[in-house]
Design an enzyme around this catalytic site. Sequence first.
Site, PDB file in Angstrom:
ATOM      1  N   ASP A  60      53.029  42.290  35.868  1.00 57.92           N
ATOM      2  CA  ASP A  60      52.026  42.422  36.932  1.00 57.92           C
ATOM      3  C   ASP A  60      52.559  43.174  38.147  1.00 57.92           C
ATOM      4  OD1 ASP A  60      50.474  40.782  35.267  1.00 57.92           O
ATOM      5  OD2 ASP A  60      51.143  38.966  36.277  1.00 57.92           O
ATOM      6  N   GLU A 236      39.957  42.238  35.740  1.00 59.73           N
ATOM      7  CA  GLU A 236      40.853  41.535  36.661  1.00 59.73           C
ATOM      8  C   GLU A 236      41.821  42.521  37.303  1.00 59.73           C
ATOM      9  OE1 GLU A 236      42.847  38.642  34.222  1.00 59.73           O
ATOM     10  OE2 GLU A 236      43.710  40.138  32.911  1.00 59.73           O
TER      11      GLU A 236
END
Length: 564
Positions: A60, A236
């Site tokens: 991430d 997302e």
Amino acid sequence: MLLISMLLFSYASSQEKNKVPKNAPLFNQFTYRGDDRIYKENPLQTDEFYNPILQGCYPDPSITRKGNDYYLVNSSFSMFPGVPIFHSNDLVNWKQIGHVLDRTSQLKVENSGISAGIYAPDIKYSAYNDTFYMITTQIAGGIGNMVVKTKDPAKGWSDPIKLLFDGIDPSIFIDDDGKAFILHNDAPAKGKELYQGHRVIKMWDYDLQNDKIIPGTDKIIVDGGTDISQKPIWIEGPHLYKKNGLYYLMCAEGGTGGWHSEVIFVSDSPKGPYVPANNNPILTQRYFPANRTNKVDWAGHADLVEGPDGKYYGVFLAIRPNEKGQVNIGRETFILPVDWTGKYPVFENGLVPLKPKSKMPAGVKNQTGQNGFLPNGNFTFKDNFTSKNLDFRWIGIRGPRENFISTTKNGLTINPFQKSLNATTPTSTLFYRQQHSTFDATVNIKYTPGSEKDMAGLVCYQKETFHYVFGITKKGNDFYLVLARTEDGKTTNIASEKVDVRKPIRLQVEAQGAEYKFNYAVDQNEFKNLGGTVSGDILSTNVAGGFTGSLIGLYATSANDIQL
């Protein structure tokens, strides 16, 4: 007088907490050595660097820029300290400068499973107020969505400011005029969910002066994804950018597995409406044969930045599974140049099978592994634990490392907690990320356990219910080296052997893809194997679940539950 008594009691309690027992294990001469075939078969030319740029469990990624300084952060889940932060001037050569969340006042993960805690941090520099922001979701301690800030990422960050909204993956966007917005993933309104995995991207106005969302300003700017008629899942990881007067919304879509991708939308206004590009996705690895060589997969969850050469680049996560498709290394940080000469950005070579090497940005020299920059490719990491400050690559789980370690001129001692590796509370284990499919890790240990409840040694850890322990314990008047496998919370003893703890012992784990071996040597003799070749399957997210990669740990406990 009462105050003095309380202070003395507090001091005594603190001293007792950090008091190291006489038989605490001493570790030194830790060596980790990567030996992946792909790097040997693809040597670097002078104008090339290796992808991933951060090997091991660094998922991430988010990146920002202030002048010639670039800062990159990653998810850390229940690792402590949390949110590793890296600095570069050229996007190739990186140094870790610390962690964003390095205090218990910032990180409340003491009772969390390994894959809880910190999700998808977003780092942004705002020229409007010369401030860095890191916004994230902390699924622990009742925190939820939160933001911390600083004027200088190298000098520490504020305590968390709670942000009162649901959902995950928040990011912050501050326009040229100082107007600020928060974006995040959320569930559709109650009763509006159309299918499993249906999510939305929501936006709020943000009060930059008081660091809070403005109630009642929330608005859904993407419903489902690029085309809701196709039932896209898990939109997302939103990031918002402004270029040439237009607003670009980039999101991950498809879930963080085999259908993962990155998609882009555009609008004339920060609040939309957002129109998807007609060439989405702009990054994915989902269309290629499953049995391709040197496979890189799951690419997505990206962030963009303008490079030193004026060209754009994107950091993103992807995996490199082993020969059995197992994901032991975890999700890693990659980077690719981005072509933004047209209306929409597209990752260069992001829609073909990813290669292990990339071209250097113009004018940049590859210094990885030199001058304090993190190594890349096949490398050796050594630590004798004699430095005053512990290397940033060493982490604890659920609590500070300082609560159980001490460094001395002879090495590192671990004060064993009365918790085993199975606990979902802090354990006295110091971890280093597995960064290669083929590797070995070796450490010297000096240790005399006092009872069968004492154990110390080397571990390979995926989570609290999936791991290997390779440690020294006691039974009766004898001392044993034990190899145990824990799968889904059930522990099986694989092998044990008597050892002479009066002599120095070396412990080693070596792996070749899906196969692991645990070896030991006594008194400088040759290594002997214990337990044969064992499967690394339990160290993969395919088997264990969750979001982290495998960790190699130096472990001690006074609550050993592995019985001979």
